[in-house]
Design an enzyme around this catalytic site. Structure first.
Site, mmCIF file in Angstrom:
data_model
loop_
_atom_site.group_PDB
_atom_site.id
_atom_site.type_symbol
_atom_site.label_atom_id
_atom_site.label_comp_id
_atom_site.label_asym_id
_atom_site.label_seq_id
_atom_site.Cartn_x
_atom_site.Cartn_y
_atom_site.Cartn_z
ATOM 1 N N CYS A 156 0.868 -1.387 0.036
ATOM 2 C CA CYS A 156 0.113 0.018 -0.009
ATOM 3 C C CYS A 156 0.781 1.362 -0.115
ATOM 4 C CB CYS A 156 -0.796 -0.115 1.055
ATOM 5 S SG CYS A 156 -2.569 0.976 1.023
ATOM 6 N N HIS A 165 -3.367 -5.475 1.784
ATOM 7 C CA HIS A 165 -2.856 -5.620 2.883
ATOM 8 C C HIS A 165 -2.685 -7.075 3.478
ATOM 9 C CE1 HIS A 165 -1.925 -1.254 4.370
ATOM 10 N NE2 HIS A 165 -3.204 -1.091 3.670
ATOM 11 N N GLU A 203 -1.173 -8.351 5.741
ATOM 12 C CA GLU A 203 -0.524 -8.740 7.000
ATOM 13 C C GLU A 203 -1.803 -8.581 8.068
ATOM 14 O OE1 GLU A 203 -0.310 -6.022 5.167
ATOM 15 O OE2 GLU A 203 -0.528 -4.090 6.505
#
Ligand code: GLN
Length: 193
Positions: free
Chosen positions: A78, A171, A173
């Site tokens: 991002c 994302h 994560e």
């Protein structure tokens, strides 16, 4: 293997967890000295203008560019992808500017601040990947050495790789699917060619 996670404001704690889940040890990177001996680096999401300014203030920007040019693998998510891009269509925010992609910031507008889409990412196998998009950028152009790794259903590009540089608009994560972090480790190892 020691992988650095840039620890300026952004989602670095989640990347640290994801790296631990795939067996890497991690180093939080805030100063040039923190980059010593790193096998690779993750640049998390957050606000690219803020992260860029802090890269300048901490003295990290120039040594980071040098390390990338010497071949250190870097994965940007991002805002991290924005910082890697050579072209973000103007403005004067500091960029690392090493990846041959043109990126549009906040490409989905205010109406669609964040959303999720199930993504087909062939390098990860046939199981779809849950893409979490938050004020996300898009990759609008890719240079000759860039391989597209994932698109939205409408074909817009949201993940790419150029040699040892990896970028996703979403994302991973923030999910418990660690396949992209594992892929990044394989890139570092030279297994994922
Ligand atoms: N919109 C942010 C930017 O332009 C990126 C958002 C994110 O990293 N989740 O920097």
């Amino acid at each position: 293997m020691r992988v650095g996670v840039l620890a300026l404001p952004g989602s670095f704690a989640e990347h640290v967890q994801a790296l631990h889940a795939v067996g890497a040890s991690t180093v939080l990177v805030r100063l040039p000295v923190d980059m010593e001996g790193l096998a690779g680096l993750i640049i998390p999401g957050g606000e690219s203008t803020t992260i860029g300014k802090l890269l300048v203030n901490s003295g990290l920007l120039e040594p980071l560019r040098v390390r990338v040019k010497k071949g250190m693998p870097v994965y940007g998510t991002c805002a991290g992808m924005i910082l890697l891009a050579r072209d973000i269509g103007g403005g004067d925010q500091p960029l690392i500017g090493v990846m041959d992609i043109a990126v549009k910031r906040n490409a989905f507008g205010r109406q669609l601040d964040s959303f999720e889409e199930s993504l087909n990412v062939p390098i990860l196998g046939s199981e779809p990947f849950r893409g979490v998009f938050i004020r996300a950028p898009l990759i609008e152009k890719t240079g000759a050495g860039v391989v597209v790794l994932a698109t939205l259903a409408d074909g817009r590009v949201v993940a790419a790789r150029q040699e040892k540089l990896l970028a996703t608009a979403f994302h991973p994560e923030l999910t418990d699917d660690s396949r992209i972090h594992r892929y990044f480790l394989d890139m570092i190892d030279g297994v994922a060619a």
